[in-house]
Motif scaffolding. Structure first.
Motif, PDB file in Angstrom:
ATOM      1  N   LYS A  60      39.793  32.881  37.616  1.00  0.00           N
ATOM      2  CA  LYS A  60      40.945  33.475  38.275  1.00  0.00           C
ATOM      3  C   LYS A  60      42.223  33.347  37.459  1.00  0.00           C
ATOM      4  CE  LYS A  60      39.163  32.833  42.963  1.00  0.00           C
ATOM      5  NZ  LYS A  60      39.410  32.230  44.294  1.00  0.00           N
ATOM      6  N   THR A  61      42.270  32.340  36.603  1.00  0.00           N
ATOM      7  CA  THR A  61      43.498  32.124  35.829  1.00  0.00           C
ATOM      8  C   THR A  61      43.770  33.271  34.848  1.00  0.00           C
ATOM      9  OG1 THR A  61      42.210  30.782  34.279  1.00  0.00           O
ATOM     10  CG2 THR A  61      43.448  29.618  36.000  1.00  0.00           C
ATOM     11  N   VAL A  62      42.738  34.047  34.497  1.00  0.00           N
ATOM     12  CA  VAL A  62      42.943  35.172  33.586  1.00  0.00           C
ATOM     13  C   VAL A  62      43.900  36.189  34.218  1.00  0.00           C
ATOM     14  CG1 VAL A  62      41.852  37.140  32.435  1.00  0.00           C
ATOM     15  CG2 VAL A  62      40.737  34.900  32.421  1.00  0.00           C
ATOM     16  N   ALA A  63      43.662  36.503  35.480  1.00  0.00           N
ATOM     17  CA  ALA A  63      44.542  37.439  36.182  1.00  0.00           C
ATOM     18  C   ALA A  63      45.950  36.872  36.299  1.00  0.00           C
ATOM     19  CB  ALA A  63      43.981  37.757  37.565  1.00  0.00           C
ATOM     20  N   GLU A  64      46.047  35.573  36.609  1.00  0.00           N
ATOM     21  CA  GLU A  64      47.362  34.961  36.765  1.00  0.00           C
ATOM     22  C   GLU A  64      48.117  34.911  35.439  1.00  0.00           C
ATOM     23  OE1 GLU A  64      48.697  34.426  39.670  1.00  0.00           O
ATOM     24  OE2 GLU A  64      46.805  35.239  40.428  1.00  0.00           O
ATOM     25  N   GLU A  65      47.397  34.626  34.364  1.00  0.00           N
ATOM     26  CA  GLU A  65      48.040  34.594  33.054  1.00  0.00           C
ATOM     27  C   GLU A  65      48.549  35.989  32.658  1.00  0.00           C
ATOM     28  OE1 GLU A  65      44.904  33.055  30.709  1.00  0.00           O
ATOM     29  OE2 GLU A  65      45.140  30.983  31.409  1.00  0.00           O
ATOM     30  N   GLU A  84      37.845  44.123  38.216  1.00  0.00           N
ATOM     31  CA  GLU A  84      37.803  42.815  37.565  1.00  0.00           C
ATOM     32  C   GLU A  84      36.497  42.095  37.907  1.00  0.00           C
ATOM     33  OE1 GLU A  84      39.390  39.258  35.588  1.00  0.00           O
ATOM     34  OE2 GLU A  84      39.200  41.416  35.311  1.00  0.00           O
ATOM     35  N   ALA A  85      35.871  41.470  36.924  1.00  0.00           N
ATOM     36  CA  ALA A  85      34.611  40.761  37.132  1.00  0.00           C
ATOM     37  C   ALA A  85      34.804  39.590  38.091  1.00  0.00           C
ATOM     38  CB  ALA A  85      34.063  40.265  35.804  1.00  0.00           C
ATOM     39  N   VAL A 120      43.790  41.492  43.803  1.00  0.00           N
ATOM     40  CA  VAL A 120      42.933  41.923  42.696  1.00  0.00           C
ATOM     41  C   VAL A 120      41.690  42.594  43.278  1.00  0.00           C
ATOM     42  CG1 VAL A 120      41.536  41.173  40.722  1.00  0.00           C
ATOM     43  CG2 VAL A 120      43.721  40.028  41.227  1.00  0.00           C
ATOM     44  N   ILE A 121      41.364  43.778  42.769  1.00  0.00           N
ATOM     45  CA  ILE A 121      40.161  44.485  43.213  1.00  0.00           C
ATOM     46  C   ILE A 121      39.044  44.198  42.212  1.00  0.00           C
ATOM     47  CG2 ILE A 121      39.160  46.715  43.809  1.00  0.00           C
ATOM     48  CD1 ILE A 121      41.439  45.805  45.662  1.00  0.00           C
ATOM     49  N   THR A 157      44.446  49.117  36.375  1.00  0.00           N
ATOM     50  CA  THR A 157      44.025  48.745  35.023  1.00  0.00           C
ATOM     51  C   THR A 157      43.011  47.626  35.062  1.00  0.00           C
ATOM     52  OG1 THR A 157      44.770  48.025  32.837  1.00  0.00           O
ATOM     53  CG2 THR A 157      45.878  47.038  34.728  1.00  0.00           C
ATOM     54  N   ARG A 158      42.156  47.612  34.061  1.00  0.00           N
ATOM     55  CA  ARG A 158      41.322  46.447  33.823  1.00  0.00           C
ATOM     56  C   ARG A 158      42.133  45.441  33.014  1.00  0.00           C
ATOM     57  NH1 ARG A 158      35.657  49.351  31.890  1.00  0.00           N
ATOM     58  NH2 ARG A 158      34.968  50.028  33.961  1.00  0.00           N
TER      59      ARG A 158
END
Length: 219
Positions: free
Chosen positions: A143-148, A137-138, A164-165, A106-107
């Protein structure tokens, strides 16, 4: 033979590209690999056609034939990846039912995550180990966006793969050439990401080896 279903309700998440890259990573790990393409668009099958005799083997099939096809493949392959169409339906259900493990690429976008939750619900109903993969993922995004997002999903009991790819030009360019980043530039960051995800996937599959598991496709 281990079976991994690639399930994503929403198109455009890079599922087919991730499928081919994981397959090639497994081949480079000396595994016998096949992909079953259940998507009527046949993106993976067309990719394989242009590769000629280069592995992996890719077999286009219909959901109703999946159970018999997989049974005929046992003993010939170490890993089978099932690529499904980005819609709710029989292909999704049959692939999840046959799988040892389900990956949901998923994005990190609201509409994509909503689709993920529906895929997770279906896999959970069939009691299959299921993991979300943050894909496409851009690289410039914080990076905190993915962690959140990982934290929010964890609160709902949803596990996310650690790797994360990221969206990188080499993924699209290599796919257009019927190759993968692993083959075009083995030392690239993209190749490193895929190898890390494949290594994690291998660990997860190995953990399933000694667990009781109903491998029959749901009827």
């Amino acid at each position: 033979m281990k079976i991994v279903a690639m399930a994503a309700r929403k198109g455009g998440c890079g599922k087919s590209t991730l499928t081919t890259h994981l397959a090639v990573a497994a081949i480079q790990d000396s595994k016998r690999v096949a992909i079953v393409d259940l998507d009527p668009q046949a993106t993976v099958a067309e990719w394989a056609d242009e590769r000629g005799d280069d592995p992996p083997d890719v077999i286009s099939s219909q959901p109703a034939r999946l159970s018999k096809l997989l049974e005929s493949m046992r003993g010939a392959y170490d890993l089978v990846l099932i690529d499904t169409p980005p819609t709710t339906g029989e292909a999704d259900r049959m692939a999840i039912g046959a799988a040892d493990l389900v990956l949901v690429p998923t994005r990190i976008q609201t509409s994509d995550i909503a689709a993920v939750l529906r895929s997770i619900d279906k896999a959970s109903a069939q009691e299959k180990p299921t993991f979300v993969v943050f894909n496409d993922e851009a690289p410039s995004r914080r990076k905190t966006v993915a962690e959140e997002t990982r934290s929010v999903l964890a609160q709902r009991g949803i596990e996310v793969a650690p790797q994360v790819i990221h969206s990188r030009i080499i993924y699209g360019e290599s796919q257009d050439a019927s190759k993968t980043a692993l083959e075009v530039d083995p030392k690239s960051v993209a190749a490193d990401e895929i190898r890390a995800l494949y290594g994690w996937l291998t660990q997860q599959l190995n953990q399933q080896t000694n667990k009781p598991h109903n491998r029959q496709v749901a009827g």
